[in-house]
Design a protein around this motif. Structure first.
Motif, PDB file in Angstrom:
ATOM      1  N   TYR A 228      11.645  16.308  33.764  1.00 30.18           N
ATOM      2  CA  TYR A 228      11.813  16.419  32.314  1.00 30.18           C
ATOM      3  C   TYR A 228      11.693  17.888  31.930  1.00 30.18           C
ATOM      4  N   ILE A 229      12.552  18.319  31.009  1.00 33.56           N
ATOM      5  CA  ILE A 229      12.505  19.700  30.500  1.00 33.56           C
ATOM      6  C   ILE A 229      12.366  19.621  28.990  1.00 33.56           C
ATOM      7  N   GLY A 230      11.359  20.290  28.447  1.00 31.83           N
ATOM      8  CA  GLY A 230      11.216  20.248  26.987  1.00 31.83           C
ATOM      9  C   GLY A 230      10.135  21.183  26.491  1.00 31.83           C
ATOM     10  N   SER A 231      10.004  21.217  25.165  1.00 29.99           N
ATOM     11  CA  SER A 231       8.978  22.045  24.512  1.00 29.99           C
ATOM     12  C   SER A 231       7.596  21.479  24.836  1.00 29.99           C
ATOM     13  N   THR A 232       6.567  22.146  24.391  1.00 35.05           N
ATOM     14  CA  THR A 232       5.212  21.644  24.669  1.00 35.05           C
ATOM     15  C   THR A 232       5.011  20.251  24.047  1.00 35.05           C
ATOM     16  N   THR A 233       5.525  20.052  22.829  1.00 30.20           N
ATOM     17  CA  THR A 233       5.405  18.722  22.204  1.00 30.20           C
ATOM     18  C   THR A 233       6.184  17.699  23.024  1.00 30.20           C
ATOM     19  N   GLY A 234       7.379  18.092  23.487  1.00 27.36           N
ATOM     20  CA  GLY A 234       8.200  17.189  24.293  1.00 27.36           C
ATOM     21  C   GLY A 234       7.480  16.796  25.581  1.00 27.36           C
ATOM     22  N   ILE A 235       6.856  17.761  26.225  1.00 32.20           N
ATOM     23  CA  ILE A 235       6.136  17.516  27.485  1.00 32.20           C
ATOM     24  C   ILE A 235       4.974  16.546  27.245  1.00 32.20           C
ATOM     25  N   LEU A 236       4.246  16.784  26.165  1.00 33.92           N
ATOM     26  CA  LEU A 236       3.106  15.924  25.823  1.00 33.92           C
ATOM     27  C   LEU A 236       3.576  14.490  25.549  1.00 33.92           C
ATOM     28  N   LYS A 237       4.657  14.368  24.765  1.00 34.40           N
ATOM     29  CA  LYS A 237       5.180  13.029  24.428  1.00 34.40           C
ATOM     30  C   LYS A 237       5.681  12.312  25.678  1.00 34.40           C
ATOM     31  N   TYR A 238       6.356  13.060  26.563  1.00 36.44           N
ATOM     32  CA  TYR A 238       6.884  12.434  27.781  1.00 36.44           C
ATOM     33  C   TYR A 238       5.739  11.817  28.594  1.00 36.44           C
ATOM     34  N   ALA A 239       4.664  12.613  28.768  1.00 34.51           N
ATOM     35  CA  ALA A 239       3.533  12.140  29.585  1.00 34.51           C
ATOM     36  C   ALA A 239       2.864  10.920  28.931  1.00 34.51           C
ATOM     37  N   THR A 240       2.809  10.920  27.611  1.00 30.60           N
ATOM     38  CA  THR A 240       2.133   9.836  26.894  1.00 30.60           C
ATOM     39  C   THR A 240       2.991   8.565  26.890  1.00 30.60           C
ATOM     40  N   ASN A 241       4.307   8.735  26.732  1.00 30.75           N
ATOM     41  CA  ASN A 241       5.183   7.568  26.552  1.00 30.75           C
ATOM     42  C   ASN A 241       5.696   6.964  27.850  1.00 30.75           C
ATOM     43  N   HIS A 242       5.443   7.619  28.987  1.00 28.55           N
ATOM     44  CA  HIS A 242       5.925   7.065  30.261  1.00 28.55           C
ATOM     45  C   HIS A 242       4.771   6.469  31.060  1.00 28.55           C
ATOM     46  N   ASP A 243       5.112   5.437  31.845  1.00 24.52           N
ATOM     47  CA  ASP A 243       4.071   4.724  32.589  1.00 24.52           C
ATOM     48  C   ASP A 243       3.574   5.484  33.812  1.00 24.52           C
ATOM     49  N   ASP A 244       4.302   6.539  34.219  1.00 24.45           N
ATOM     50  CA  ASP A 244       3.875   7.292  35.408  1.00 24.45           C
ATOM     51  C   ASP A 244       2.433   7.764  35.223  1.00 24.45           C
ATOM     52  N   LYS A 245       1.740   7.918  36.346  1.00 24.17           N
ATOM     53  CA  LYS A 245       0.299   8.255  36.276  1.00 24.17           C
ATOM     54  C   LYS A 245      -0.006   9.692  36.664  1.00 24.17           C
ATOM     55  N   GLU A 246       0.953  10.363  37.354  1.00 21.13           N
ATOM     56  CA  GLU A 246       0.676  11.723  37.833  1.00 21.13           C
ATOM     57  C   GLU A 246       1.791  12.672  37.382  1.00 21.13           C
ATOM     58  N   PHE A 247       1.384  13.834  36.925  1.00 20.04           N
ATOM     59  CA  PHE A 247       2.356  14.808  36.410  1.00 20.04           C
ATOM     60  C   PHE A 247       2.004  16.212  36.891  1.00 20.04           C
ATOM     61  N   ILE A 248       3.026  16.949  37.315  1.00 22.47           N
ATOM     62  CA  ILE A 248       2.860  18.378  37.623  1.00 22.47           C
ATOM     63  C   ILE A 248       3.434  19.117  36.411  1.00 22.47           C
ATOM     64  N   VAL A 249       2.649  20.036  35.866  1.00 25.12           N
ATOM     65  CA  VAL A 249       3.015  20.622  34.573  1.00 25.12           C
ATOM     66  C   VAL A 249       3.364  22.108  34.716  1.00 25.12           C
ATOM     67  N   ALA A 250       4.645  22.424  34.513  1.00 23.87           N
ATOM     68  CA  ALA A 250       5.102  23.819  34.652  1.00 23.87           C
ATOM     69  C   ALA A 250       5.241  24.453  33.272  1.00 23.87           C
ATOM     70  N   THR A 251       4.097  24.778  32.709  1.00 24.01           N
ATOM     71  CA  THR A 251       4.044  25.582  31.497  1.00 24.01           C
ATOM     72  C   THR A 251       2.623  26.122  31.398  1.00 24.01           C
ATOM     73  N   GLU A 252       2.309  26.780  30.290  1.00 20.40           N
ATOM     74  CA  GLU A 252       0.971  27.373  30.142  1.00 20.40           C
ATOM     75  C   GLU A 252      -0.085  26.258  30.201  1.00 20.40           C
ATOM     76  N   ALA A 253      -1.238  26.580  30.816  1.00 18.79           N
ATOM     77  CA  ALA A 253      -2.210  25.531  31.135  1.00 18.79           C
ATOM     78  C   ALA A 253      -2.945  24.930  29.926  1.00 18.79           C
ATOM     79  N   GLY A 254      -2.900  25.602  28.754  1.00 21.93           N
ATOM     80  CA  GLY A 254      -3.598  25.089  27.577  1.00 21.93           C
ATOM     81  C   GLY A 254      -3.146  23.693  27.170  1.00 21.93           C
ATOM     82  N   ILE A 255      -1.893  23.366  27.450  1.00 21.18           N
ATOM     83  CA  ILE A 255      -1.331  22.055  27.068  1.00 21.18           C
ATOM     84  C   ILE A 255      -2.065  20.910  27.785  1.00 21.18           C
ATOM     85  N   LEU A 256      -2.670  21.206  28.950  1.00 21.56           N
ATOM     86  CA  LEU A 256      -3.350  20.151  29.701  1.00 21.56           C
ATOM     87  C   LEU A 256      -4.521  19.543  28.922  1.00 21.56           C
ATOM     88  N   HIS A 257      -5.116  20.313  28.033  1.00 17.10           N
ATOM     89  CA  HIS A 257      -6.251  19.813  27.237  1.00 17.10           C
ATOM     90  C   HIS A 257      -5.827  18.589  26.430  1.00 17.10           C
TER      91      HIS A 257
END
Ligand code: 13P
Ligand code: SF4
Length: 330
Positions: A228-257
């Motif tokens: 998935y490619i998207g803005s920080t909001t897009g990345i957050l929504k993707y992780a929340t709305n998908h059933d997958d359990k593990e994500f590798i996050v290629a952006t600034e680390a603050g979004i992980l909070h």
């Protein structure tokens, strides 16, 4: 020789703060007293995100800055974001906890050079990514963010010639998605260019089910393998709305909070950088601390100012972006 402040960019504050103070309480009190609002980007420290009235990506933050009825906007982000808020709400006081919180991408496009570049393409429309100075916005026709860049380009006639700046990686991604031939400025973000495709591929062997979520400021080899490619909001929504359990996050680390807060049962792994000395934190975003946020609200300084003639020219391309985004329901 670096000054003490340069060496201690995060910790340094030039005013004594009583260590017994509960900064969360103090900030809440000051906010009410002064009718202030705190807008924070997802790349801020977790405690700043937790005390913010609104957390978002660049588009959400601009929309919020345009509609707030607060007297003071404390912008927990970087300089170009606070400038955008000032341009949209010039009668309000806009504060930035650390006035030196800049942006390598904005710095990669000096306005006087961009002006010359633009003169080579007189029949082109200029679209600039919001991560640029107010002066650069004043030289533009439409501003965009990572969450609406593709749609903004698509909203223009197919034969419209376009210059896109300052981010070459986002520009290349938008050109590919839209099939348009964009003239690109050669700028980039220092944080999004550090990820290693090789190390991500190795990490994927350990976490075969992990989805790779990437910001479009990343380089092409990373975007090629992203799920998935998207803005920080897009990345957050993707992780929340998908059933997958593990994500590798290629952006600034603050979004992980926020990702972890919204999804306590899921695993988020910061994408590995190509150099072991590098890290996924933006040194500009991370200049802001809770202490600096408290002092800036208490002292109403540092304040962001933008010359009136720049505001008059820069507001048009930003408003054009907000209008197109509202029409598209973004
Ligand atoms: P977004 O939050 O709009 O995705 O922007 C990312 C960024 O690099 C901001 O500096
Ligand atoms: Fe600028 Fe990159 Fe930091 Fe965003 S992450 S503020 S684009 S340097």
């Amino acid at each position: 020789m670096d000054t003490f402040e340069e060496i201690n960019i995060r910790g340094f504050v030039d005013e004594y703060i009583d260590p017994t103070l509960d900064l969360f309480d103090e900030i809440e009190k000051l906010k009410k007293q002064k009718n202030a609002v705190i807008l924070a980007h997802y790349y801020q420290d977790g405690d700043i995100q937790d005390i913010a009235d609104y957390i978002g990506d660049s588009l959400g933050l601009s929309q919020e800055a345009a509609k707030t009825d607060a007297d003071i906007i404390v912008f927990a982000g970087v300089h170009f974001m606070a400038e955008t808020a000032k341009i949209l709400s010039p009668s309000k006081k806009v504060l930035l906890p650390d006035i030196k919180a800049g942006c390598s991408l904005a710095d990669s496009c000096p306005p006087h050079l961009f002006k010359k570049f633009k003169e080579n393409y007189p029949d082109h429309l200029v679209i600039t990514y919001v991560n640029c100075t107010a002066e650069l916005k004043a030289l533009s026709d439409i501003v965009c963010t990572s969450s609406n860049a593709v749609q903004i380009v698509e909203s223009l006639p197919k034969d419209q010639k376009i210059i896109f700046g300052p981010d070459r990686n986002l520009g290349r991604y938008v050109a590919e998605k839209t099939g348009r031939d964009l003239v690109l400025w050669n700028g980039a973000c220092m944080v999004h260019e550090i990820f290693s495709r090789e190390k991500i591929t190795k990490l994927k062997e350990r976490y075969p089910n992990a989805k790779l979520l990437a910001h479009p400021e990343c380089e092409e080899p990373i975007l090629e393998i992203a799920d998935y490619i998207g803005s920080t909001t897009g990345i957050l929504k993707y992780a929340t709305n998908h059933d997958d359990k593990e994500f590798i996050v290629a952006t600034e680390a603050g979004i992980l909070h926020q990702m972890q807060k919204d999804n306590p049962d899921k695993v988020f792994i910061p994408a590995p950088p190509n150099n072991t000395c590098a890290c996924n934190d933006c040194p500009h975003m991370k200049r802001n601390t809770l202490e600096k946020l408290y002092l800036c609200l208490k002292n109403e300084s540092p304040e962001i100012t933008v010359p009136a003639d720049i505001i008059a020219r820069a507001v048009k391309p930003i408003e054009r972006m907000l209008e197109i985004s509202a029409q598209l329901g973004l």
